[in-house]
Design a protein around this motif. Structure first.
Motif, PDB file in Angstrom:
ATOM      1  N   PRO A 271      45.503 114.929  80.338  1.00 23.68           N
ATOM      2  CA  PRO A 271      44.501 115.985  80.106  1.00 23.68           C
ATOM      3  C   PRO A 271      43.691 115.722  78.842  1.00 23.68           C
ATOM      4  N   VAL A 272      42.431 116.117  78.887  1.00 25.45           N
ATOM      5  CA  VAL A 272      41.554 115.988  77.719  1.00 25.45           C
ATOM      6  C   VAL A 272      41.846 117.143  76.775  1.00 25.45           C
ATOM      7  N   HIS A 273      42.034 116.836  75.504  1.00 27.15           N
ATOM      8  CA  HIS A 273      42.355 117.865  74.517  1.00 27.15           C
ATOM      9  C   HIS A 273      41.133 118.743  74.252  1.00 27.15           C
ATOM     10  N   PRO A 274      41.332 120.059  74.042  1.00 28.48           N
ATOM     11  CA  PRO A 274      40.198 120.946  73.766  1.00 28.48           C
ATOM     12  C   PRO A 274      39.317 120.482  72.613  1.00 28.48           C
ATOM     13  N   GLN A 275      39.932 119.924  71.556  1.00 26.46           N
ATOM     14  CA  GLN A 275      39.131 119.469  70.416  1.00 26.46           C
ATOM     15  C   GLN A 275      38.270 118.273  70.796  1.00 26.46           C
ATOM     16  N   THR A 276      38.767 117.460  71.725  1.00 26.11           N
ATOM     17  CA  THR A 276      37.963 116.329  72.196  1.00 26.11           C
ATOM     18  C   THR A 276      36.718 116.820  72.911  1.00 26.11           C
ATOM     19  N   LEU A 277      36.854 117.904  73.680  1.00 29.40           N
ATOM     20  CA  LEU A 277      35.690 118.501  74.334  1.00 29.40           C
ATOM     21  C   LEU A 277      34.643 118.899  73.292  1.00 29.40           C
ATOM     22  N   SER A 278      35.115 119.562  72.234  1.00 27.67           N
ATOM     23  CA  SER A 278      34.191 119.997  71.176  1.00 27.67           C
ATOM     24  C   SER A 278      33.563 118.817  70.457  1.00 27.67           C
ATOM     25  N   ASN A 279      34.375 117.809  70.168  1.00 28.68           N
ATOM     26  CA  ASN A 279      33.857 116.651  69.439  1.00 28.68           C
ATOM     27  C   ASN A 279      32.776 115.919  70.224  1.00 28.68           C
ATOM     28  N   ARG A 280      33.033 115.698  71.503  1.00 32.58           N
ATOM     29  CA  ARG A 280      32.048 114.970  72.321  1.00 32.58           C
ATOM     30  C   ARG A 280      30.782 115.800  72.503  1.00 32.58           C
ATOM     31  N   PHE A 281      30.927 117.094  72.718  1.00 35.97           N
ATOM     32  CA  PHE A 281      29.759 117.954  72.874  1.00 35.97           C
ATOM     33  C   PHE A 281      28.958 117.985  71.568  1.00 35.97           C
ATOM     34  N   GLY A 282      29.672 118.002  70.450  1.00 32.51           N
ATOM     35  CA  GLY A 282      29.009 117.980  69.149  1.00 32.51           C
ATOM     36  C   GLY A 282      28.211 116.705  68.937  1.00 32.51           C
ATOM     37  N   GLU A 283      28.766 115.568  69.377  1.00 28.52           N
ATOM     38  CA  GLU A 283      28.050 114.292  69.260  1.00 28.52           C
ATOM     39  C   GLU A 283      26.747 114.334  70.047  1.00 28.52           C
ATOM     40  N   ILE A 284      26.819 114.905  71.239  1.00 29.07           N
ATOM     41  CA  ILE A 284      25.620 115.000  72.074  1.00 29.07           C
ATOM     42  C   ILE A 284      24.574 115.896  71.417  1.00 29.07           C
ATOM     43  N   MET A 285      25.017 117.031  70.905  1.00 30.22           N
ATOM     44  CA  MET A 285      24.092 117.980  70.282  1.00 30.22           C
ATOM     45  C   MET A 285      23.414 117.376  69.059  1.00 30.22           C
ATOM     46  N   ARG A 286      24.139 116.590  68.305  1.00 32.54           N
ATOM     47  CA  ARG A 286      23.546 115.975  67.106  1.00 32.54           C
ATOM     48  C   ARG A 286      22.423 115.003  67.480  1.00 32.54           C
ATOM     49  N   LYS A 287      22.476 114.485  68.694  1.00 31.57           N
ATOM     50  CA  LYS A 287      21.457 113.528  69.135  1.00 31.57           C
ATOM     51  C   LYS A 287      20.244 114.206  69.770  1.00 31.57           C
ATOM     52  N   ILE A 288      20.460 115.376  70.390  1.00 30.72           N
ATOM     53  CA  ILE A 288      19.356 115.960  71.158  1.00 30.72           C
ATOM     54  C   ILE A 288      18.905 117.335  70.674  1.00 30.72           C
ATOM     55  N   SER A 289      19.713 118.001  69.854  1.00 29.31           N
ATOM     56  CA  SER A 289      19.375 119.367  69.455  1.00 29.31           C
ATOM     57  C   SER A 289      18.395 119.379  68.295  1.00 29.31           C
ATOM     58  N   PRO A 290      17.399 120.272  68.341  1.00 24.43           N
ATOM     59  CA  PRO A 290      16.468 120.395  67.214  1.00 24.43           C
ATOM     60  C   PRO A 290      17.066 121.148  66.036  1.00 24.43           C
ATOM     61  N   SER A 291      18.228 121.774  66.252  1.00 23.91           N
ATOM     62  CA  SER A 291      18.865 122.545  65.188  1.00 23.91           C
ATOM     63  C   SER A 291      19.515 121.610  64.179  1.00 23.91           C
ATOM     64  N   PRO A 292      19.553 121.984  62.900  1.00 23.10           N
ATOM     65  CA  PRO A 292      20.194 121.147  61.885  1.00 23.10           C
ATOM     66  C   PRO A 292      21.700 121.083  62.079  1.00 23.10           C
ATOM     67  N   ALA A 293      22.327 120.098  61.462  1.00 20.26           N
ATOM     68  CA  ALA A 293      23.779 119.939  61.548  1.00 20.26           C
ATOM     69  C   ALA A 293      24.480 121.206  61.073  1.00 20.26           C
ATOM     70  N   GLY A 294      25.539 121.572  61.794  1.00 19.85           N
ATOM     71  CA  GLY A 294      26.289 122.757  61.439  1.00 19.85           C
ATOM     72  C   GLY A 294      25.767 124.029  62.082  1.00 19.85           C
ATOM     73  N   VAL A 295      24.555 123.948  62.674  1.00 18.45           N
ATOM     74  CA  VAL A 295      23.942 125.109  63.316  1.00 18.45           C
ATOM     75  C   VAL A 295      23.751 124.864  64.811  1.00 18.45           C
ATOM     76  N   ALA A 296      23.755 123.604  65.228  1.00 17.04           N
ATOM     77  CA  ALA A 296      23.549 123.266  66.634  1.00 17.04           C
ATOM     78  C   ALA A 296      24.613 123.936  67.497  1.00 17.04           C
ATOM     79  N   PRO A 297      24.277 124.251  68.749  1.00 21.92           N
ATOM     80  CA  PRO A 297      25.235 124.926  69.640  1.00 21.92           C
ATOM     81  C   PRO A 297      26.526 124.126  69.800  1.00 21.92           C
ATOM     82  N   SER A 298      27.633 124.840  69.869  1.00 27.71           N
ATOM     83  CA  SER A 298      28.941 124.224  70.079  1.00 27.71           C
ATOM     84  C   SER A 298      29.308 124.287  71.563  1.00 27.71           C
TER      85      SER A 298
END
Length: 344
Positions: A271-298
């Motif tokens: 099983p994929v760990h819940p934190q891994t889900l957050s980490n990977r989603f965070g990586e994607i958001m940092r690449k495509i989100s216009p929001s600054p780091a720490g504010v981008a959607p989780s």
């Protein structure tokens, strides 16, 4: 004869009452006639009454917190809630555990909460304030104190830090997720269509499907949901059953969201760990989100987006979310200014 301040705080009401009684006893000691004995008996009654009523007020806070722990264990709270509450109780014991419960002032509690604020942990500060109110409310109910000193604590307005996730941004993230393992897209589909928390998404297994329903016991609240496989999110054109079929493809495993191949210590099918889900989603958001780091959607923001999408198609999302209070659902439905309000 001992000083009245040896057992009670100087200046307290109990201190002054004992001081007056001691003066009475000194006067009585020089008078042993019948009237003197009557006065002694009257003083003894007053002393007994005073000790009975004052004793709870001078219960050390550390002793009362042990009683409070037993009280909250009987409430049926989730493990995570009890752990969060315990962290506050331990800090409270460290800072003012030896103080008498009845001698603690609102100012003392305000300083306690301020410690969280100064560390820029406003959510914890809000939780600490709520916990303090409950601690001393229970103390009033048990007769330990007469008034709750935490009721006068100022409310703490924790600013919203995370941006809301829009459908357009979700679609962009979904396309970008294809560059990762297949389980990332499946997790995003499940998060949006089933609108559950990341810990519940990661925990779902195929044998949780019985008949036409997916059974979920939410880890945070303990709420038990039976979600019909036919529940459909129109904007994606997917039902919960459709997503489950997609999850079944690929590597064998008990969990819907599982690793597709072996990498290092992580085995295929695990099983994929819940934190891994957050980490990977965070990586994607940092690449495509216009929001600054720490504010981008989780990753969790998909739960809010899903709720808003279901509401837009005419389905009340409260039962899907597993909320007991409509006020909680309303918080999820707040788009925080990311969506246009259409007026015809």
């Amino acid at each position: 004869m001992n000083s009245p301040g040896s057992d009670f705080p100087v200046g307290s009401p109990a201190y002054h009452r004992i001081d007056r009684i001691l003066h009475e006893l000194r006067a009585i000691s020089a008078n042993s006639d019948t009237a003197g004995r009557a006065r002694i008996e009257a003083v003894e009654r007053e002393l007994s009454s005073m000790l009975t009523s004052a004793a709870p007020t001078f219960t050390p806070l550390v002793d009362w917190l042990e009683v409070y722990r037993r009280i909250i264990r009987e409430r049926g709270l989730s493990l995570s809630t009890l752990q969060n509450r315990e962290a506050i109780l331990r800090r409270l014991e460290t800072t003012m555990g030896r103080a008498f419960t009845g001698a603690i002032r609102p100012y003392d509690l305000a300083q306690f909460v301020r410690g969280y604020v100064e560390r820029d942990n406003l959510h914890a500060a809000r939780h600490a304030r709520t916990t303090l109110i409950d601690i001393f409310s229970e103390a009033v109910s048990d007769g330990v104190i007469d008034h709750n000193p935490a009721l006068s604590l100022r409310r703490i307005a924790a600013p919203v830090r995370r941006s809301r996730l829009t459908l357009d941004l979700w679609r962009a993230a979904y396309e970008h997720a294809a560059q990762y393992a297949p389980w990332m897209q499946r997790a995003m589909e499940l998060a949006l269509v089933a609108v559950q928390r990341r810990s519940d998404i990661a925990a779902i297994q195929f044998d949780h499907v019985r008949g036409e329903f997916l059974h979920i016991e939410q880890k945070k609240t303990g709420v038990r949901l039976r979600l019909h496989l036919g529940i459909r999110l129109d904007v994606l054109g997917l039902t919960i059953g459709d997503v489950l079929e997609r999850c079944a493809a690929g590597t064998d495993g008990a969990h819907l969201i599982r690793h597709n191949d072996t990498r290092g210590k992580v085995k295929a099918g695990a099983p994929v760990h819940p934190q891994t889900l957050s980490n990977r989603f965070g990586e994607i958001m940092r690449k495509i989100s216009p929001s600054p780091a720490g504010v981008a959607p989780s990753f969790h923001e998909q739960r809010s987006l899903g709720a808003r999408l279901y509401q837009a198609q005419g389905r009340q999302p409260q039962s899907l979310l597993g909320h007991k209070r409509s006020a909680t659902t309303e918080m999820y439905l707040d788009s925080r200014g990311t969506e246009w309000v259409e007026v015809r």
